[in-house]
Structures are given as structure tokens and as C-alpha cells.
Design an enzyme around this catalytic site. Sequence first.
Site, PDB file in Angstrom:
ATOM      1  N   GLU A 199      -7.030  -4.992  -4.594  1.00  0.00           N
ATOM      2  CA  GLU A 199      -6.855  -3.335  -4.323  1.00  0.00           C
ATOM      3  C   GLU A 199      -6.047  -2.707  -4.962  1.00  0.00           C
ATOM      4  O   GLU A 199      -5.061  -3.348  -5.610  1.00  0.00           O
ATOM      5  CB  GLU A 199      -6.539  -3.350  -2.713  1.00  0.00           C
ATOM      6  CG  GLU A 199      -5.109  -3.662  -2.294  1.00  0.00           C
ATOM      7  CD  GLU A 199      -4.463  -2.909  -1.233  1.00  0.00           C
ATOM      8  OE1 GLU A 199      -4.572  -1.756  -0.903  1.00  0.00           O
ATOM      9  OE2 GLU A 199      -4.217  -3.609  -0.215  1.00  0.00           O
ATOM     10  N   SER A 235      -6.062   1.657  11.817  1.00  0.00           N
ATOM     11  CA  SER A 235      -6.441   1.735  10.586  1.00  0.00           C
ATOM     12  C   SER A 235      -7.922   1.458  10.660  1.00  0.00           C
ATOM     13  O   SER A 235      -8.506   0.600  11.131  1.00  0.00           O
ATOM     14  CB  SER A 235      -5.669   0.774   9.619  1.00  0.00           C
ATOM     15  OG  SER A 235      -6.260   0.700   8.513  1.00  0.00           O
ATOM     16  N   ASP A 279      -3.849   6.027  16.319  1.00  0.00           N
ATOM     17  CA  ASP A 279      -3.952   5.882  14.820  1.00  0.00           C
ATOM     18  C   ASP A 279      -4.200   4.315  15.064  1.00  0.00           C
ATOM     19  O   ASP A 279      -3.455   3.300  15.235  1.00  0.00           O
ATOM     20  CB  ASP A 279      -2.385   5.881  14.290  1.00  0.00           C
ATOM     21  CG  ASP A 279      -2.394   5.948  12.998  1.00  0.00           C
ATOM     22  OD1 ASP A 279      -3.389   5.177  12.252  1.00  0.00           O
ATOM     23  OD2 ASP A 279      -1.211   6.221  12.169  1.00  0.00           O
ATOM     24  N   LYS A 333       2.210  -6.104   8.820  1.00  0.00           N
ATOM     25  CA  LYS A 333       3.644  -5.597   9.060  1.00  0.00           C
ATOM     26  C   LYS A 333       3.925  -5.212  10.437  1.00  0.00           C
ATOM     27  O   LYS A 333       2.886  -4.579  11.202  1.00  0.00           O
ATOM     28  CB  LYS A 333       3.612  -4.606   8.103  1.00  0.00           C
ATOM     29  CG  LYS A 333       4.670  -4.712   7.004  1.00  0.00           C
ATOM     30  CD  LYS A 333       4.915  -3.852   6.134  1.00  0.00           C
ATOM     31  CE  LYS A 333       4.737  -4.194   4.647  1.00  0.00           C
ATOM     32  NZ  LYS A 333       4.418  -3.303   3.840  1.00  0.00           N
TER      33      LYS A 333
HETATM   34  N1  PSU Z   1       0.282  -2.465   4.395  1.00  0.00           N
HETATM   35  C1  PSU Z   1       1.155  -2.956   3.439  1.00  0.00           C
HETATM   36  N2  PSU Z   1       0.808  -2.455   2.094  1.00  0.00           N
HETATM   37  C2  PSU Z   1       0.042  -1.534   1.865  1.00  0.00           C
HETATM   38  C3  PSU Z   1      -0.962  -1.037   2.822  1.00  0.00           C
HETATM   39  C4  PSU Z   1      -0.673  -1.770   4.088  1.00  0.00           C
HETATM   40  O1  PSU Z   1       1.993  -3.943   3.830  1.00  0.00           O
HETATM   41  O2  PSU Z   1       0.074  -1.068   0.696  1.00  0.00           O
HETATM   42  C5  PSU Z   1      -1.844   0.000   2.506  1.00  0.00           C
HETATM   43  C6  PSU Z   1      -3.210  -1.002   2.202  1.00  0.00           C
HETATM   44  O3  PSU Z   1      -4.036  -0.518   1.235  1.00  0.00           O
HETATM   45  C7  PSU Z   1      -4.092  -0.567   3.650  1.00  0.00           C
HETATM   46  C8  PSU Z   1      -3.476   0.850   3.707  1.00  0.00           C
HETATM   47  O4  PSU Z   1      -5.509  -0.908   3.630  1.00  0.00           O
HETATM   48  O5  PSU Z   1      -2.218   0.734   3.495  1.00  0.00           O
HETATM   49  C9  PSU Z   1      -3.862   1.114   5.373  1.00  0.00           C
HETATM   50  O6  PSU Z   1      -3.672   2.298   5.617  1.00  0.00           O
HETATM   51  P1  PSU Z   1      -3.844   2.993   6.755  1.00  0.00           P
HETATM   52  O7  PSU Z   1      -2.958   2.375   7.817  1.00  0.00           O
HETATM   53  O8  PSU Z   1      -3.775   4.426   6.639  1.00  0.00           O
HETATM   54  O9  PSU Z   1      -5.442   2.797   7.216  1.00  0.00           O
HETATM   55 MN    MN Z   2      -4.096   5.670  10.107  1.00  0.00          MN
END
Ligand code: PSU
Ligand code: MN
Length: 305
Positions: free
Chosen positions: A26, A142, A140, A161
Amino acid sequence: MKSLNVQMTNEVAEALKSGKPVVALESTIISHGMPYPQNYEMALAVEEQVRSHGAVPATIAIIDGVLRAGLSKSEIESFAKKGMQITKVSRRDIPMIVAAKKDGATTVASTMIIAELAGIRIFATGGIGGVHRGAEQTMDISADLEELAQTNVAVICAGAKSILDIGLTLEYLETKGVPVLGYQTSELPAFYTRESGFKVDANVETAESIAEILQAKWNLGLKGGVVIANPVPKEYSLDFKEMEKVISNALAEMNEKGIKGKDSTPFLLGKVKELTAGKSLETNIQLVLNNAKLAAQIAVAYAAK
Ligand code: PSU
Ligand code: MN
């Protein structure tokens, strides 16, 4: 009307055509996950790691509105240097970025979409997004989780995490029918640490056995992804209690500042890095390399089936 199209490098296109193993990577982790120049060095080292374990790396991004699988060194460098100036693109953002012919750094969700369109089944990253702490109020959650529910790509990560609510993330994945496998562990790792206090659905000992599970799932027409959780190597893991403290401080500051939505994850990642005086960055780099190696081994086993 033109059908959705992924532009690939010759190397990636040829590997896919001849059934050779390919591993997707990614680009949000490059532009938003780490500072320059460590992000650039990490992105190249991860590609090298995939190659040295017998697979072809395909770093995924959107460039000038074109979905891409396989980037040149200078394109990776540009994503690394521009950092936060590059839009973080998840599923909902793809149409706007494509229509405006802009650049986008792809998250786990959008990398899965583009990987599947290209015909890539195996994807290595650091950590997946999940259900945020306090999601009972904020909702929230993901888009990575919904993508895992519907897109046929296996994601090799170091767990989630603990900026997230790991228990609720596992409940969500269970509801959506997404298997969570532990590589040589029965405990889900929490990114910086090898432990989280939560169990995986199955402890799988070899890349070969993981490939068999993927084949069984997809041959049965069970759509969706699989989470393969690979603990950070012991020598780079951070202390669980110390990380919990750091994360709760980061969360308190985020709430105070009113940071929400797509800015929440990058803020928390940056804050954790600051509060651990950069120690977390080395851990982050090492766990991604470790995941790239396992992903390549799984891709090799899967391609041989
Ligand atoms: N968790 C990490 N490092 C990252 C991300 C998540 O430890 O770089 C990034 C990844 O690209 C993941 C995104 O898909 O954050 C999730 O963001 P959101 O919670 O806004 O969906
Ligand atoms: Mn989010």
C-alpha cells in the site's frame, strides 16, 4: 464506456499472466505512515524483501487519476516526499480522485480493491484499520473492515494497533465472516507488541498451511479477505504497558483537539511516534519488512497450488 482499468508495470503484468507470485503493497503507509526519508527507504526495502523471497512486488497507488499496480522508484520517492500533501484514499474517495485525475495514497481498503481488479490476492502492510475506541459514540470504524468482508485479498499485517479497540475490531470481523489467522501465534499481536490479550481464530504454523486456507475459502466461493497476523520480531517489539500509556495520552490529546474522521489515524500514529521518541518508527519499519517476507512466502505457496 471504458471498463475499470489498472495500469501495471510490465514486470507485474507478466508475472500475473504467467501465474507467478505477486505481493501488493500500500501507499498510505508511505505518504501518511512515516516521515521522509525513512518512508522512501522502507518502501524500497519492502519491495526488495518481497523479491528476495521469490515474489514480484506491486506497490499500489492512484497517479493522475489512474489506478496503478507497480510504481517506479521516482514515483515512490514522490509519494514519500510529498507525504501528507498526497490525499489519503479509501474506498469512498476513489471516484473523486479518479475523476479529478489526481494522485492518491491507497489505504488497506483501496489497495485491496485495486489489487483484486489487477488479479493480486496477497497484500502485505503494517497494520489494518479497525473499530476505534469510543466507536459506540463516534461510529468511527475503518472502511478496511468492510473491504475485508467483500474483497478477495489476504492481508498480512502485524495485527491492529491498540489506538483501536481490538476486541470490537475482532467482533466486527467475526460478524463479517473474516478469518483472523495468527502466524505461529495464538494471540493477536497489537502492532508494536507481540501480545494484545486477544486470541486469533487459528494459529497457523506455515506459509503453506495459510495458502491452503486461502485456497479452501476462495474455492468455496466464500468471498472476502483474510487477516494474517504476524507478530513483530521479538528484538524489535516494544513494551505493552508502556505503549498502552502512550496511546491513552495520544487519544486524550486527539479528543481535546477535536480531531475526527480520516484524520484520526494519522494523528494518532504521529503522536505515538513523538511520544516514543522515534523508537516506534524502527519497530514499524521492521514489522513491515517481516510481513513482506511472510507475504512473499504465502504468495509463492499459493501460486504453486
Ligand atoms: N495503521 C497503521 N499504519 C497505517 C495505517 C493504519 O498502523 O499507516 C493506515 C492504513 O493505510 C490503513 C489506514 O488502511 O491507515 C486506516 O485509516 P482509517 O482508520 O481512516 O480507515
Ligand atoms: Mn475512520
